[in-house]
Design a protein around this motif. Structure first.
Motif, short mmCIF file in Angstrom:
data_model
loop_
_atom_site.label_atom_id
_atom_site.label_comp_id
_atom_site.label_asym_id
_atom_site.label_seq_id
_atom_site.Cartn_x
_atom_site.Cartn_y
_atom_site.Cartn_z
N LYS A 119 -1.91 16.19 20.77
CA LYS A 119 -1.14 17.44 20.84
C LYS A 119 0.35 17.14 20.90
CE LYS A 119 -4.73 20.39 21.20
NZ LYS A 119 -5.40 19.76 20.06
N ARG A 120 0.89 16.62 19.81
CA ARG A 120 2.33 16.35 19.79
C ARG A 120 3.09 17.62 19.48
NH1 ARG A 120 4.01 10.75 16.90
NH2 ARG A 120 5.82 12.03 16.35
N SER A 121 4.17 17.85 20.23
CA SER A 121 4.91 19.11 20.08
C SER A 121 5.60 19.19 18.72
CB SER A 121 5.96 19.24 21.18
OG SER A 121 6.97 18.25 21.01
N LYS B 13 3.58 3.76 10.96
CA LYS B 13 4.32 2.78 11.78
C LYS B 13 3.53 2.40 13.03
CE LYS B 13 7.90 5.61 12.28
NZ LYS B 13 7.54 6.75 11.39
N GLY B 14 3.09 3.45 13.75
CA GLY B 14 2.36 3.21 14.99
C GLY B 14 1.02 2.53 14.73
N THR B 15 0.31 3.01 13.72
CA THR B 15 -1.01 2.45 13.38
C THR B 15 -0.89 0.96 13.06
OG1 THR B 15 -1.62 4.59 12.45
CG2 THR B 15 -2.96 2.69 11.78
N PHE C 251 9.76 -3.39 16.53
CA PHE C 251 10.50 -2.14 16.71
C PHE C 251 9.91 -1.08 15.79
CE2 PHE C 251 13.37 -5.56 17.85
CZ PHE C 251 13.90 -5.11 19.04
N ASP C 252 9.23 -0.11 16.41
CA ASP C 252 8.56 0.97 15.67
C ASP C 252 9.41 2.23 15.79
OD1 ASP C 252 7.09 3.32 15.31
OD2 ASP C 252 5.38 2.69 16.50
N GLY C 253 10.11 2.56 14.72
CA GLY C 253 10.92 3.78 14.74
C GLY C 253 12.34 3.59 15.24
MG MG Z 1 4.48 6.72 15.58
#
Ligand code: MG
Ligand code: AP5
Length: 190
Positions: free
Chosen positions: A132-134, A13-15, A83-85
């Motif tokens: 470093k996503r939690s 989605k983000g990419t 709208f992403d997500g």
């Molecule tokens: Mg994303």
């Protein structure tokens, strides 16, 4: 033109949003990124949501609803949003429609990226080493996938009924997916 892009964690989605905003001069609204910024800035809201995100659960509809209204109401972004997500459940899908109506806008197309759990695990573990996503452990990635699966069916039906849904194979290369999405947008612009 307003676009919704959704799909499981790691679907791209983000990419894809990143590529599309540049090409078509749109503005990306990633609720996940906005929420992570609150956590990074250690705001009151950030403190409240940090453990929810780390566990792979959804933040409350009210919180994300406020975040998106902030953008939808901004004239600079009028009819330029991807709208992403968001939305992730039926309540959010209905709320998004009502908000867009309030600000005299609508959704033009909804893109659903399809990716298998195997691919998701691979992509998220790769990303874990870079960012470093939690919430990027294998266990939480699976949990995020389950959260997605448990909430998304009514959203899919909602957009199918309004004839907005385009399903995209998210397993191919970033460039191929971008090409397909760009084609959809180009055809809509006419
Ligand atoms: Mg994303
Ligand atoms: P969010 O940040 O949206 O996370 P997510 O949905 O889990 O999705 P990701 O950001 O992990 O994946 P992506 O689809 O953007 O893929 P990407 O392009 O990065 O949400 C995080 C959390 O915030 C949620 O769990 C929830 O707690 C909360 N939240 C957010 N929105 C909410 C809402 N509306 N309501 C309630 N709570 C909400 O790609 C992944 C990796 O794969 C990258 O490294 C990328 O380079 C690579 N990649 C991408 N495409 C390809 C490809 N085609 N081939 C090979 N590699 C690829």
């Amino acid at each position: 033109m307003n676009i919704v892009i959704f799909g499981p964690p790691g679907a791209g989605k983000g990419t894809q949003s990143n590529l599309i905003v540049k090409k078509f001069n749109l503005h990306q609204l990633s609720t996940g990124e906005l929420l992570r910024k609150e956590i990074k800035d250690n705001t009151f809201l950030g403190q409240k949501i940090s453990s929810i995100i780390s566990k792979g659960n959804l933040v409350s509809d009210d919180i994300v609803g406020n975040l998106i209204e902030h953008h939808i109401s901004n004239k600079i972004y009028k009819n330029r949003l991807i709208f992403d997500g968001y939305p992730r459940n039926l309540i959010q899908a209905e709320y998004l429609n009502s908000l867009l109506k309030k600000y005299d806008q609508k959704i033009n197309v909804v893109l659903k990226l399809n990716v298998s759990l195997e691919t998701i695990k691979k992509r998220i573990l790769e990303r874990k080493t870079l960012e470093k996503r939690s919430d990027d452990s294998e266990k939480i990635a699976i949990k995020r996938y389950e959260t997605y699966e448990n909430n998304i069916k009514p959203v899919i039906n909602f957009y199918k009924q309004s004839n907005l849904l385009k399903v995209i194979n998210g397993e191919t290369t970033i460039a191929e997916i971008n090409h397909e999405i760009s084609g959809i947008i180009d055809r809509m612009k006419g």
